[in-house]
Design an enzyme around this catalytic site. Structure first.
Site, PDB file in Angstrom:
ATOM      1  N   LYS A  89      17.346  21.633  14.133  1.00 28.90           N
ATOM      2  CA  LYS A  89      16.505  22.800  14.422  1.00 28.90           C
ATOM      3  C   LYS A  89      17.026  23.657  15.573  1.00 28.90           C
ATOM      4  CE  LYS A  89      12.092  21.612  12.397  1.00 28.90           C
ATOM      5  NZ  LYS A  89      12.296  20.215  11.925  1.00 28.90           N
ATOM      6  N   GLU A 111       5.288  28.928  16.106  1.00 28.81           N
ATOM      7  CA  GLU A 111       4.240  28.013  15.651  1.00 28.81           C
ATOM      8  C   GLU A 111       4.913  26.712  15.292  1.00 28.81           C
ATOM      9  OE1 GLU A 111       5.465  30.084  13.213  1.00 28.81           O
ATOM     10  OE2 GLU A 111       6.029  28.432  11.857  1.00 28.81           O
ATOM     11  N   SER A 377      19.772  15.122   8.782  1.00 30.82           N
ATOM     12  CA  SER A 377      19.143  16.211   9.543  1.00 30.82           C
ATOM     13  C   SER A 377      18.639  15.818  10.929  1.00 30.82           C
ATOM     14  CB  SER A 377      17.994  16.818   8.734  1.00 30.82           C
ATOM     15  OG  SER A 377      17.036  15.842   8.402  1.00 30.82           O
TER      16      SER A 377
HETATM   17  C1  PLP Z   1      11.888  19.829  10.653  1.00 31.81           C
HETATM   18  C2  PLP Z   1      12.778  18.820  10.045  1.00 31.81           C
HETATM   19  C3  PLP Z   1      13.090  18.847   8.672  1.00 31.81           C
HETATM   20  C4  PLP Z   1      12.461  19.816   7.709  1.00 31.81           C
HETATM   21  O1  PLP Z   1      12.707  21.154   7.969  1.00 31.81           O
HETATM   22  P1  PLP Z   1      13.731  22.016   7.103  1.00 31.81           P
HETATM   23  O2  PLP Z   1      13.495  23.398   7.524  1.00 31.81           O
HETATM   24  O3  PLP Z   1      13.395  21.763   5.654  1.00 31.81           O
HETATM   25  O4  PLP Z   1      15.084  21.525   7.424  1.00 31.81           O
HETATM   26  C5  PLP Z   1      13.998  17.910   8.180  1.00 31.81           C
HETATM   27  N1  PLP Z   1      14.552  16.969   8.992  1.00 31.81           N
HETATM   28  C6  PLP Z   1      14.265  16.911  10.302  1.00 31.81           C
HETATM   29  C7  PLP Z   1      14.904  15.865  11.131  1.00 31.81           C
HETATM   30  C8  PLP Z   1      13.374  17.833  10.874  1.00 31.81           C
HETATM   31  O5  PLP Z   1      13.093  17.756  12.182  1.00 31.81           O
END
Ligand code: PLP
Length: 393
Positions: A89, A111, A377
């Site tokens: 993020k 938000e 992610s």
């Molecule tokens: C917020 C988050 C997501 C989901 O958000 P996307 O916008 O779909 O990427 C996925 N993995 C992690 C670790 C997150 O913090």
């Protein structure tokens, strides 16, 4: 077929900017200026420097030997979990804070649902010494106390949204109201590839550093710049958009999106938007969303707070409808098991969102010689309590 945004802000039938008239000046300014600013040499210099020295990029592309042996295919993990703050993020918030500076804005609003985007926003506001106000549903504030504490520690003001279901969509309404009241000095940092045009494209471009790096890293490791498949979990869809970005127009690369099926697609407790969604308007854009027959948004559910969003970004709605992307959904149980499996095979504890993407190998087969990149992610530190309760650790 084209998969990138068109000049009107659409991905096929999805996208656009469905906004209150009062927001036209802000959105029109962003639409007019975002590409020029992103391509500006000074912006790029500062962005690349911060990605390297502050975020810790490039993140490794790691060949997961033991996981590959288990599933008899060639699996690479793109290590976004090693970014500062523990997930992808921050790539977006670093970019948008620089954009805000270029636009001459003095105040940031955002938000947040689970609090991850709020933390990433509060982080870059601290870095730049800019005032930060984060709107969060009253129920989410209770559920996500550690992230509320992080935001406060970083100097942000957390405002409780007490209307409606007191969750993400109510926080979004409050943030939009704030922006209408402070159009001159405030930039609204949206955290995924959602919202009115140009946000989905803006966020996708800022996250596209992920697939840019994958191309270079695969060239070194495999002698070609593309995998056979790229796999990512989809909440709003920003980590997925970043991982797919440079492969969207490369038909030799299979795109796999993994959604949260919660307790089962048809259990009434899920966030499987491609399976259950219908076209509608949410957060200023036309996309697929979970709604009742009279257009009320259905409250989503997933064990992972980052995937429980009732829609997907318009890029993903188009990838699904056009058939370019293969969409699968994974239950809480399968995700949790996949998360424990990665921890024990590779010594990497993933975020529960990411665990959904890793469950792809239980639902679908790949050939031994195929190269599969999974976008890792985020890291699982924030989810330890959920893992503890679930596995009785
Ligand atoms: C917020 C988050 C997501 C989901 O958000 P996307 O916008 O779909 O990427 C996925 N993995 C992690 C670790 C997150 O913090």
């Amino acid at each position: 077929m084209r998969y990138h945004v068109d000049e009107h802000g659409y991905y096929g039938a999805y996208g656009g900017a469905y906004i209150p008239e009062m927001l036209y000046p802000n959105i029109a300014q962003l639409q007019a200026d975002y590409k020029t600013i992103l391509q500006d040499a000074e912006f790029q210099q500062e962005f690349q420097q911060l990605l390297a020295d502050y975020v810790g990029r490039p993140t490794p592309l790691y060949f997961a030997q033991r996981l590959s042996e288990q599933y008899n295919t060639r699996i690479y993990l793109k290590r976004e979990d090693l970014c500062h703050t523990g997930a992808h993020k921050v790539n977006n918030t670093v970019g948008q804070i620089l954009l805000a500076k270029h636009l001459g804005k003095k105040r940031i609003i955002a938000e947040t649902g689970a609090g991850q985007h709020g933390v990433a926003t509060a982080t870059v506001c601290a870095l730049m010494g800019i005032e930060c106000v984060v709107y969060m549903g009253a129920i989410d504030i209770e559920r996500q106390a550690p992230n509320v504490a992080r935001m406060k520690m970083l100097g942000a003001t957390v405002v409780s949204a007490t209307s409606g279901s007191k969750t993400l969509k109510d926080a979004t309404n409050e943030a939009i109201r704030d922006w209408i009241n402070h159009p001159e000095d405030t930039h609204y940092i949206i955290g995924s590839v959602v919202g009115p045009h140009p946000y989905p494209d803006l966020v996708a471009r800022l996250q596209s550093v992920i697939s840019e790096e994958i191309k270079n890293q695969l060239t070194q490791k495999e002698g070609r710049d593309y995998p056979d498949y790229v796999v990512a979990c989809v909440g709003g869809g920003s980590n997925a958009a970043g991982a797919y970005y440079h492969y969207l127009d490369r038909p030799e690369v299979g795109i796999i999106a993994v959604e949260a099926a919660g307790k089962g697609i048809h259990s009434g407790e899920s966030a499987a938007t491609s399976a259950l969604g219908t076209p509608g308007i949410i957060h200023g854009s036309k996309t697929l969303l979970m709604q009742t027959s009279d257009g009320q948004i259905t409250e989503p559910y997933s064990i992972s707070a980052g995937l429980d969003y009732p829609g997907v970004g318009p890029m993903h709605a188009h990838l699904f409808t056009s058939g370019r992307g293969e969409f699968i959904s994974v239950t809480d149980d399968h995700a949790m098991t996949a998360g424990r499996n990665l921890s024990r095979l590779e010594g990497i504890i993933p975020a529960i969102e990411t665990s959904h993407a890793l469950a792809v190998f239980e639902q679908r087969e790949f050939l031994p010689e195929e190269v599969v990149v999974v976008n890792l992610s985020g890291r699982g530190d924030k989810d330890l309590n959920t893992y503890i309760k679930y596995f009785n650790l």
